[in-house]
Design an enzyme around this catalytic site. Sequence first.
Site, short mmCIF file in Angstrom:
data_model
loop_
_atom_site.label_atom_id
_atom_site.label_comp_id
_atom_site.label_asym_id
_atom_site.label_seq_id
_atom_site.Cartn_x
_atom_site.Cartn_y
_atom_site.Cartn_z
N GLY A 115 -4.30 2.22 8.95
CA GLY A 115 -4.87 0.98 8.57
C GLY A 115 -3.75 -0.13 9.17
N CYS A 116 -4.49 -1.27 8.97
CA CYS A 116 -3.85 -2.58 9.40
C CYS A 116 -2.57 -2.80 8.50
CB CYS A 116 -4.47 -3.52 9.36
SG CYS A 116 -5.39 -4.09 7.89
N TRP A 117 -2.64 -2.71 7.40
CA TRP A 117 -1.51 -3.11 6.40
C TRP A 117 -0.30 -1.97 6.51
CZ3 TRP A 117 -0.36 -7.47 4.37
CH2 TRP A 117 -1.39 -8.57 4.17
N PRO A 118 -0.67 -0.66 6.57
CA PRO A 118 0.54 0.40 6.55
C PRO A 118 1.54 0.11 7.91
CG PRO A 118 -1.48 1.32 6.02
CD PRO A 118 -2.09 -0.02 6.34
N TYR A 287 1.24 -8.97 13.89
CA TYR A 287 0.58 -8.31 14.54
C TYR A 287 -0.98 -8.75 14.57
CZ TYR A 287 0.70 -4.92 10.77
OH TYR A 287 0.78 -4.36 9.52
#
Length: 316
Positions: A115-118, A287
Site C-alpha cells: 500500500g502507499c501509506w505503509p 514519495y
Amino acid sequence: MVAKIFIDGEAGTTGLQIRERLAGRRDLQVLSISADKRKDQDERKRLLNAADVAILCLPDDAARESVSLIDNGTTRVIDASTAFRVDPAWAYGFAEMDQSQSEIIANARFVTNPGCWPQGLIANVRPLIAAGLIPSDHPLTYNGISGYTGGGKQMIAEYEAEGDAASHFMPYGLTFQHKHVPEMTTYTGAKSAPLFVPTVGDFAQGMTTFVPLQLGQLATVPTGRQLHAAIADHFAAIKDSFVTVAPYEELAKTPALDPEAHNGTNTMTLHVFANDARAQAVLVAVYDNLGKGASGAAVQNLNLMLGVSAKESLAA
C-alpha cells in the site's frame, strides 16, 4: 521472449498509470480486454490464463475472484489490492524492505503490491527495529498527507466536482481501523499496531508521511545521527534501490518535504530530524502515492519477476 501482461482493472487510476509506464516496451505484449467485456468473467478468465504475468488493479473481492479464475500453474500475479498483503503465501512487493526482498519477489509466483501509506512507515521503522535502536514494543504513531488520488475513483470524483470548495486538509480513518494497519504492523516488525491518522489534501498526487518518536523512556536513547545512520546503512546495502536517504541536517523547515516533490517518479526520500536534548525525533518519507506508492512499485516488481533491470520504464 516477449512476456504477455494482462492488467485486470486497467481502466482504474493504478491500472492506467501502469499501462502508461509500460507503453513502448518491446519485451512486453499487453493484453487488453474490450470495454464491453470488462465484467465478462469468461473473457477475464481467458486473458488471466493467457498471461505470463497478471497485474490486478481491483477491489479486494474482485482480486480474490481473479486469482480463483487462474487454473494453470504458470500465470504469475501482482495484486495491487489489500486482499493478500499479509498472506504468507504471497511475497510482499516492497523491494527495498530487506536485502533479500528483490530476490524473493523475482522468484515468487504471487506478489502483493504494498500500500502507499505503509511504505513510508516500513522504510523508516523496520531498519531501526532491526538495528536494536527502537524496541519492537515501542508505541508508534504515524500520520501524513496524501493526494486525493489515493482514495480511488469515488474520492477523485468528489474532489474534482467540489473544485475550489474541496477541503484542503481532511483527516480520516478516525476509528483507527484503516485497512493498511495489518501490513504496517507485520512488516515494520512492531509488536502492536501503530496509531495511524492519515490526511487527504487538495492536490491530486504525492505524499509526505511522519513517524514522531518520543525516545526519552527508552533504556538507551539513540541520537538523531544514530537513527539516521541505521536507516542510511540499510538502504545503502540495497541493490537498485529507489529509496534515498537525505543528509542529516538540523533544519527548522525545508521545501524537500513538499508532498508533490517526487510526482511522476518511483523515488522515495527519507529524512531524519531530531532534538537530542529533548530525546525527540521525527522520521519523514516523501514519495508519489501513484508512483512508488502504487503503479511504480508494481512495474518495479514486474521488472524483477521478468529478470530485467528493476529501473526499466521507471523515472528516478
